[in-house]
Design a protein around this motif. Structure first.
Motif, mmCIF file in Angstrom:
data_model
loop_
_atom_site.group_PDB
_atom_site.id
_atom_site.type_symbol
_atom_site.label_atom_id
_atom_site.label_comp_id
_atom_site.label_asym_id
_atom_site.label_seq_id
_atom_site.Cartn_x
_atom_site.Cartn_y
_atom_site.Cartn_z
ATOM 1 N N VAL A 185 0.837 -1.205 0.000
ATOM 2 C CA VAL A 185 0.000 0.000 0.000
ATOM 3 C C VAL A 185 0.869 1.252 0.000
ATOM 4 C CG1 VAL A 185 -1.675 1.327 1.341
ATOM 5 C CG2 VAL A 185 -1.955 -1.140 1.092
ATOM 6 N N GLY A 186 1.943 1.233 0.796
ATOM 7 C CA GLY A 186 2.817 2.389 0.864
ATOM 8 C C GLY A 186 3.469 2.714 -0.463
ATOM 9 N N LEU A 187 3.904 1.697 -1.204
ATOM 10 C CA LEU A 187 4.582 1.945 -2.471
ATOM 11 C C LEU A 187 3.612 2.463 -3.530
ATOM 12 C CD1 LEU A 187 7.336 1.892 -3.694
ATOM 13 C CD2 LEU A 187 7.008 -0.497 -4.345
ATOM 14 N N VAL A 188 2.391 1.957 -3.534
ATOM 15 C CA VAL A 188 1.377 2.504 -4.444
ATOM 16 C C VAL A 188 1.134 3.981 -4.118
ATOM 17 C CG1 VAL A 188 -1.054 2.402 -5.119
ATOM 18 C CG2 VAL A 188 0.268 0.292 -4.879
ATOM 19 N N GLY A 189 1.039 4.305 -2.819
ATOM 20 C CA GLY A 189 0.854 5.692 -2.422
ATOM 21 C C GLY A 189 2.009 6.581 -2.831
ATOM 22 N N LEU A 190 3.226 6.055 -2.768
ATOM 23 C CA LEU A 190 4.389 6.841 -3.184
ATOM 24 C C LEU A 190 4.339 7.171 -4.670
ATOM 25 C CD1 LEU A 190 7.039 4.967 -1.062
ATOM 26 C CD2 LEU A 190 6.807 7.449 -1.109
ATOM 27 N N GLY A 191 3.929 6.200 -5.472
ATOM 28 C CA GLY A 191 3.787 6.476 -6.899
ATOM 29 C C GLY A 191 2.766 7.556 -7.175
ATOM 30 N N ILE A 192 1.637 7.490 -6.486
ATOM 31 C CA ILE A 192 0.604 8.520 -6.649
ATOM 32 C C ILE A 192 1.119 9.872 -6.177
ATOM 33 C CG2 ILE A 192 -1.682 9.256 -5.855
ATOM 34 C CD1 ILE A 192 -2.406 6.262 -5.688
ATOM 35 N N GLY A 193 1.843 9.882 -5.048
ATOM 36 C CA GLY A 193 2.371 11.126 -4.512
ATOM 37 C C GLY A 193 3.352 11.791 -5.461
ATOM 38 N N ALA A 194 4.216 11.012 -6.111
ATOM 39 C CA ALA A 194 5.164 11.582 -7.070
ATOM 40 C C ALA A 194 4.435 12.242 -8.234
ATOM 41 C CB ALA A 194 6.109 10.494 -7.572
ATOM 42 N N MET A 195 3.347 11.618 -8.690
ATOM 43 C CA MET A 195 2.570 12.221 -9.770
ATOM 44 C C MET A 195 1.892 13.516 -9.324
ATOM 45 S SD MET A 195 0.889 9.003 -11.863
ATOM 46 C CE MET A 195 0.356 8.021 -10.447
ATOM 47 N N LEU A 196 1.431 13.554 -8.083
ATOM 48 C CA LEU A 196 0.790 14.768 -7.567
ATOM 49 C C LEU A 196 1.781 15.923 -7.476
ATOM 50 C CD1 LEU A 196 -1.470 13.294 -4.730
ATOM 51 C CD2 LEU A 196 -2.205 14.187 -6.942
ATOM 52 N N VAL A 197 3.007 15.646 -7.047
ATOM 53 C CA VAL A 197 4.020 16.703 -6.989
ATOM 54 C C VAL A 197 4.310 17.238 -8.388
ATOM 55 C CG1 VAL A 197 6.446 17.201 -6.468
ATOM 56 C CG2 VAL A 197 5.078 15.873 -4.851
ATOM 57 N N ALA A 198 4.447 16.337 -9.349
ATOM 58 C CA ALA A 198 4.733 16.754 -10.722
ATOM 59 C C ALA A 198 3.620 17.608 -11.307
ATOM 60 C CB ALA A 198 4.964 15.523 -11.599
ATOM 61 N N GLY A 199 2.376 17.334 -10.899
ATOM 62 C CA GLY A 199 1.242 18.052 -11.480
ATOM 63 C C GLY A 199 0.759 19.246 -10.688
ATOM 64 N N ALA A 200 1.430 19.590 -9.588
ATOM 65 C CA ALA A 200 0.959 20.699 -8.740
ATOM 66 C C ALA A 200 1.012 22.027 -9.498
ATOM 67 C CB ALA A 200 1.803 20.781 -7.472
ATOM 68 N N PRO A 201 -0.133 22.737 -9.629
ATOM 69 C CA PRO A 201 -0.138 23.986 -10.394
ATOM 70 C C PRO A 201 0.236 25.214 -9.570
ATOM 71 C CG PRO A 201 -2.382 23.394 -9.791
ATOM 72 C CD PRO A 201 -1.496 22.298 -9.265
ATOM 73 N N THR A 202 0.184 25.140 -8.245
ATOM 74 C CA THR A 202 0.494 26.283 -7.389
ATOM 75 C C THR A 202 1.425 25.852 -6.266
ATOM 76 O OG1 THR A 202 -1.355 25.927 -5.856
ATOM 77 C CG2 THR A 202 -1.801 27.247 -7.843
ATOM 78 N N TYR A 203 2.040 26.851 -5.621
ATOM 79 C CA TYR A 203 2.941 26.549 -4.506
ATOM 80 C C TYR A 203 2.201 25.872 -3.361
ATOM 81 C CZ TYR A 203 6.256 27.366 -0.672
ATOM 82 O OH TYR A 203 7.096 27.217 0.404
ATOM 83 N N ALA A 204 0.977 26.320 -3.060
ATOM 84 C CA ALA A 204 0.204 25.714 -1.971
ATOM 85 C C ALA A 204 -0.085 24.247 -2.254
ATOM 86 C CB ALA A 204 -1.101 26.483 -1.769
ATOM 87 N N LEU A 205 -0.465 23.933 -3.489
ATOM 88 C CA LEU A 205 -0.732 22.543 -3.839
ATOM 89 C C LEU A 205 0.559 21.723 -3.906
ATOM 90 C CD1 LEU A 205 -3.556 22.946 -6.504
ATOM 91 C CD2 LEU A 205 -3.755 22.109 -4.148
ATOM 92 N N LEU A 206 1.667 22.369 -4.235
ATOM 93 C CA LEU A 206 2.956 21.683 -4.189
ATOM 94 C C LEU A 206 3.266 21.249 -2.757
ATOM 95 C CD1 LEU A 206 5.699 20.834 -5.473
ATOM 96 C CD2 LEU A 206 6.506 23.153 -4.971
ATOM 97 N N LEU A 207 3.021 22.130 -1.792
ATOM 98 C CA LEU A 207 3.239 21.785 -0.391
ATOM 99 C C LEU A 207 2.342 20.622 0.026
ATOM 100 C CD1 LEU A 207 3.517 25.323 1.277
ATOM 101 C CD2 LEU A 207 5.378 23.741 0.756
ATOM 102 N N ALA A 208 1.072 20.664 -0.405
ATOM 103 C CA ALA A 208 0.137 19.591 -0.058
ATOM 104 C C ALA A 208 0.568 18.260 -0.678
ATOM 105 C CB ALA A 208 -1.271 19.958 -0.513
ATOM 106 N N ALA A 209 1.004 18.295 -1.931
ATOM 107 C CA ALA A 209 1.443 17.071 -2.607
ATOM 108 C C ALA A 209 2.702 16.510 -1.957
ATOM 109 C CB ALA A 209 1.695 17.357 -4.088
ATOM 110 N N ALA A 210 3.622 17.401 -1.581
ATOM 111 C CA ALA A 210 4.831 16.957 -0.902
ATOM 112 C C ALA A 210 4.492 16.319 0.446
ATOM 113 C CB ALA A 210 5.798 18.129 -0.710
ATOM 114 N N PHE A 211 3.528 16.883 1.157
ATOM 115 C CA PHE A 211 3.089 16.324 2.440
ATOM 116 C C PHE A 211 2.530 14.914 2.240
ATOM 117 C CE2 PHE A 211 -0.065 15.474 5.702
ATOM 118 C CZ PHE A 211 0.580 15.845 6.865
#
Length: 398
Positions: free
Chosen positions: A77-103
């Motif tokens: 489960v953790g590794l699947v979540g990491l893959g999703i998290g990496a995609m969220l960081v790459a797609g973050a359109p704003t600094y606030a969403l970048l912080l959320a994706a990194a979290f």
């Protein structure tokens, strides 16, 4: 060494490599975050803080779940979540969403160290655990080195998010392989939630965890600012900085293997010999931070950072090997989570402080700050080694 040994070590190390590729993309991408969102050095540090804060918040709950239900399903489960998290960081359109994706990305990485450490100490026979742990910990530095080359190398050829997307795809593939092939020794057995109150009464363990705060501050800040420092103060290109960061991780891998081998082979009481190795690593790291602050050319910086990687990034395997001499095998998941929480707590505080000093005074003062913290860690470790371990059957057995 039998086939089951290498099967376990190989699968767990592969998992760790893929997880670390995802997690450490954020550290390698700090120059691109600064350019993309117009960030100060302090704001760049907050991105690293968001990543590590998510990691820190979830470490103890995840450690408890792993001790109670086993590491196998949790790691998938953790590794699947990491893959999703990496995609969220790459797609973050704003600094606030970048912080959320990194979290979010950091939160999913909380499964890594408690789960993989428990897999090693449950499945590997006494006398071979420290080398196995060192090999597994190479997965962290190997993954970080791969992420540095992916992110900085593909940014010029394609776009800066390309490395994140490749890392995410690799994580999802490995998660499938791990789910099919991994069979943990403790899976399906009866277990209990860890007793964190009992761990808090373990005096040498408490001192080790306190030292971990400063060791983590040094480790994560080094990886977070290497590329940016080389670009801004030494005059290296981003690709050149990524290459040096990969060297740091390479030498960190060598340090982890050497530390694991020495922990298994040197004579003496386990908690004394392994603690002494960790003290030497901390003292050498403190000296090398001063050396890094004095470098002025790309070649000198590459040499200094490589040596720094050997000691500062090479000490985590020994940190957990020493921890295993202080707690029982049943406590290893929870003890690892608390110990890793201390490492990560240092990484929550130190990167913004490092960036603030770099903005206000200069990078030299920032590196001196890490040197002082690592020297303090060495002093705490020296005190811990003098204390008698309270457990009769430690996880690390002779």
């Amino acid at each position: 060494m039998d086939r089951s040994y290498w099967r376990t070590v190989s699968l767990v190390t592969l998992w760790q490599v893929s997880a670390s590729v995802c997690y450490y993309t954020v550290f390698a991408a700090t120059p691109f975050f600064r350019d993309e969102f117009g960030l100060s050095r302090f704001a760049v540090g907050l991105v690293v803080t968001a990543l590590t804060l998510g990691y820190a918040i979830w470490l103890l709950p995840v450690g408890a779940v792993i001790d109670r239900f086993g590491e196998g399903r949790t790691l998938v489960v953790g590794l699947v979540g990491l893959g999703i998290g990496a995609m969220l960081v790459a797609g973050a359109p704003t600094y606030a969403l970048l912080l959320a994706a990194a979290f979010f990305l950091g939160s999913t990485y909380a499964t890594a160290i408690p789960g993989t450490n428990k897999a090693i100490y449950d499945a590997i026979a006494a006398g071979r655990q420290n080398l196995a742990l060192g090999i597994k910990q190479v997965g962290v530095t190997a993954g970080s080195g791969v992420s540095a080359l992916l992110v900085t190398g593909l940014a010029g050829a394609l776009f800066w998010q390309a490395g994140f997307l490749i890392a995410a795809g690799f994580a999802l593939v490995v998660a499938g392989v791990f789910a099919v092939c991994y069979r943990g020794a403790g899976e399906g057995g009866r277990a209990e939630y860890p007793d964190f109150r009992a761990l808090s009464r373990n005096r040498p363990y408490r001192v080790l965890v306190a030292a971990g705060f400063f060791l983590g501050a040094a480790l994560f800040t080094t990886t977070g600012y290497t590329v940016l420092y080389l670009e801004e103060s030494i005059g290296a290109s981003v690709v050149g900085g990524g290459g040096v960061l990969a060297l740091v991780q390479l030498f960190g891998s060598v340090g982890r293997l050497a530390g694991g081998w020495l922990s298994d082979t040197l004579p003496g009481e386990p908690h004394v010999r392994i603690g002494a190795i960790l003290i030497v690593q901390a003292l050498a790291g403190s000296l090398l931070f001063v050396v890094v602050a004095a470098t002025a050319t790309p070649v000198a910086a590459a040499v200094a950072f490589s040596a720094l990687g050997f000691f500062v990034l090479g000490n985590t395997g020994v940190y957990y090997s020493y921890m295993a001499t202080l707690v029982t095998a049943d406590e290893m998941g929870g003890a690892t989570a608390a110990g890793q929480l201390s490492l990560v707590a240092g990484s929550v505080v130190a990167p913004p402080a490092f960036g603030y000093l770099a903005d206000a005074v200069g990078y030299r003062a920032s590196w001196w700050l890490l040197a002082a913290g690592t020297a303090l860690a060495a002093g705490l470790l020296a005190y811990a080694v003098r204390l008698e371990p309270p457990v009769d059957e430690p996880a690390m057995r002779e």
